[in-house]
Write a protein that holds these residues in place. Structure first.
Motif, short mmCIF file in Angstrom:
data_model
loop_
_atom_site.label_atom_id
_atom_site.label_comp_id
_atom_site.label_asym_id
_atom_site.label_seq_id
_atom_site.Cartn_x
_atom_site.Cartn_y
_atom_site.Cartn_z
N VAL A 48 0.84 -1.20 0.00
CA VAL A 48 0.00 0.00 0.00
C VAL A 48 0.88 1.25 0.00
O VAL A 48 0.63 2.20 -0.75
N ALA A 49 1.93 1.22 0.82
CA ALA A 49 2.85 2.36 0.88
C ALA A 49 3.53 2.59 -0.46
O ALA A 49 3.63 3.72 -0.94
N CYS A 50 3.99 1.52 -1.08
CA CYS A 50 4.65 1.64 -2.38
C CYS A 50 3.69 2.17 -3.44
O CYS A 50 4.04 3.05 -4.23
N ALA A 51 2.47 1.64 -3.44
CA ALA A 51 1.48 2.10 -4.41
C ALA A 51 1.19 3.59 -4.23
O ALA A 51 1.04 4.32 -5.21
N ASN A 52 1.12 4.04 -2.98
CA ASN A 52 0.90 5.46 -2.69
C ASN A 52 2.03 6.31 -3.27
O ASN A 52 1.80 7.31 -3.95
N LEU A 53 3.26 5.89 -3.01
CA LEU A 53 4.42 6.64 -3.51
C LEU A 53 4.46 6.64 -5.03
O LEU A 53 4.74 7.68 -5.65
N GLN A 54 4.21 5.49 -5.64
CA GLN A 54 4.23 5.40 -7.10
C GLN A 54 3.13 6.26 -7.73
O GLN A 54 3.38 6.99 -8.69
N ALA A 55 1.94 6.17 -7.18
CA ALA A 55 0.83 6.97 -7.70
C ALA A 55 1.14 8.46 -7.60
O ALA A 55 0.91 9.23 -8.54
N ASN A 56 1.68 8.88 -6.45
CA ASN A 56 2.03 10.29 -6.29
C ASN A 56 3.05 10.73 -7.32
O ASN A 56 2.93 11.81 -7.91
N ALA A 57 4.07 9.91 -7.57
CA ALA A 57 5.11 10.26 -8.54
C ALA A 57 4.52 10.38 -9.94
O ALA A 57 4.83 11.32 -10.69
N ILE A 58 3.66 9.44 -10.31
CA ILE A 58 3.06 9.45 -11.65
C ILE A 58 2.13 10.65 -11.82
O ILE A 58 2.17 11.35 -12.83
N ILE A 59 1.28 10.89 -10.83
CA ILE A 59 0.32 12.01 -10.91
C ILE A 59 1.06 13.34 -10.98
O ILE A 59 0.71 14.21 -11.79
N ALA A 60 2.07 13.51 -10.15
CA ALA A 60 2.80 14.78 -10.12
C ALA A 60 3.51 15.07 -11.43
O ALA A 60 3.72 16.23 -11.78
N LEU A 67 -0.76 23.01 -3.04
CA LEU A 67 -0.79 22.60 -1.64
C LEU A 67 0.25 21.53 -1.32
O LEU A 67 0.37 21.10 -0.19
N GLY A 68 0.99 21.10 -2.34
CA GLY A 68 2.03 20.11 -2.11
C GLY A 68 1.53 18.68 -2.11
O GLY A 68 2.15 17.81 -1.50
N ASN A 69 0.42 18.44 -2.79
CA ASN A 69 -0.08 17.08 -2.87
C ASN A 69 0.87 16.23 -3.71
O ASN A 69 1.68 16.74 -4.44
N TRP A 70 0.73 14.96 -3.59
CA TRP A 70 1.51 13.97 -4.32
C TRP A 70 2.99 13.97 -3.96
O TRP A 70 3.86 13.82 -4.81
N PRO A 71 3.32 14.07 -2.68
CA PRO A 71 4.74 13.98 -2.30
C PRO A 71 5.23 12.53 -2.38
O PRO A 71 4.44 11.58 -2.31
#
Length: 173
Positions: A73-85, A117-121
């Motif tokens: 879940v943590a990895c998916a969160n980080l990956q999604a944030n990187a892709i979205i940003a 607002l700094g989303n997707w860190p």
């Protein structure tokens, strides 16, 4: 007093049934141009500094018994944030296809606001800010969502996010 969800509160604002209420930014973006009488008074982040907006949670025992799930879940969160940003257009196109009835202009505006607002860190320390939890608790007590103070110390465990980041999750090529 809370009346319904954010879409219902937005409709109440537009029809003049309420003078002020809290709504999600995407709902604000959808109604902002629909009435000259509707004004943005404040952003929640300005009222409650470092307010957390989304946490994944579960019983500590579950995460301890299932560390691979927690790390995934943590990895998916980080990956999604990187892709979205990295790609606003891809985000808007994906969201427009995935969210029935969504508006690309509203999605683009929401993306821009969340970016400000700094989303997707992808830095674990920026994803989960434990410092804002006390303010969130106070807000929830004021709105009668909680009836007593909650001790927030130790509620946030960044270890899974840190492990995932150490393995390269959140890095894009």
């Amino acid at each position: 007093m809370t009346i319904g969800g954010s879409p219902e509160r937005s409709a109440a604002l537009l029809t003049g049934q309420v003078d002020a209420t809290v709504i999600f930014f995407a709902d604000w973006a959808a109604i902002a141009d629909r009435s000259k009488d509707v004004k943005l008074l404040a952003r929640m982040g300005d009222l409650v500094p470092a307010i957390p907006d989304l946490y994944y949670y579960g019983k500590s025992s579950y995460w301890k018994e299932n560390p691979k799930v927690a790390e995934a879940v943590a990895c998916a969160n980080l990956q999604a944030n990187a892709i979205i940003a990295k790609d606003k257009d891809a985000f808007v196109d994906f969201a427009a296809k995935s969210i029935k009835g969504s508006d690309k202009k509203v999605l683009a505006s929401t993306y821009d606001e969340l970016t400000k607002l700094g989303n997707w860190p992808t830095d674990p320390e920026k994803i989960m800010n434990e410092g804002g939890l006390d303010g969130l608790v106070e807000l929830m007590i004021e709105s009668e969502t909680l009836d007593k103070k909650v001790d927030t110390k130790g509620l946030v465990d960044l270890s899974y996010l840190k492990k995932a980041a150490d393995k390269g999750c959140g890095e894009t090529a």
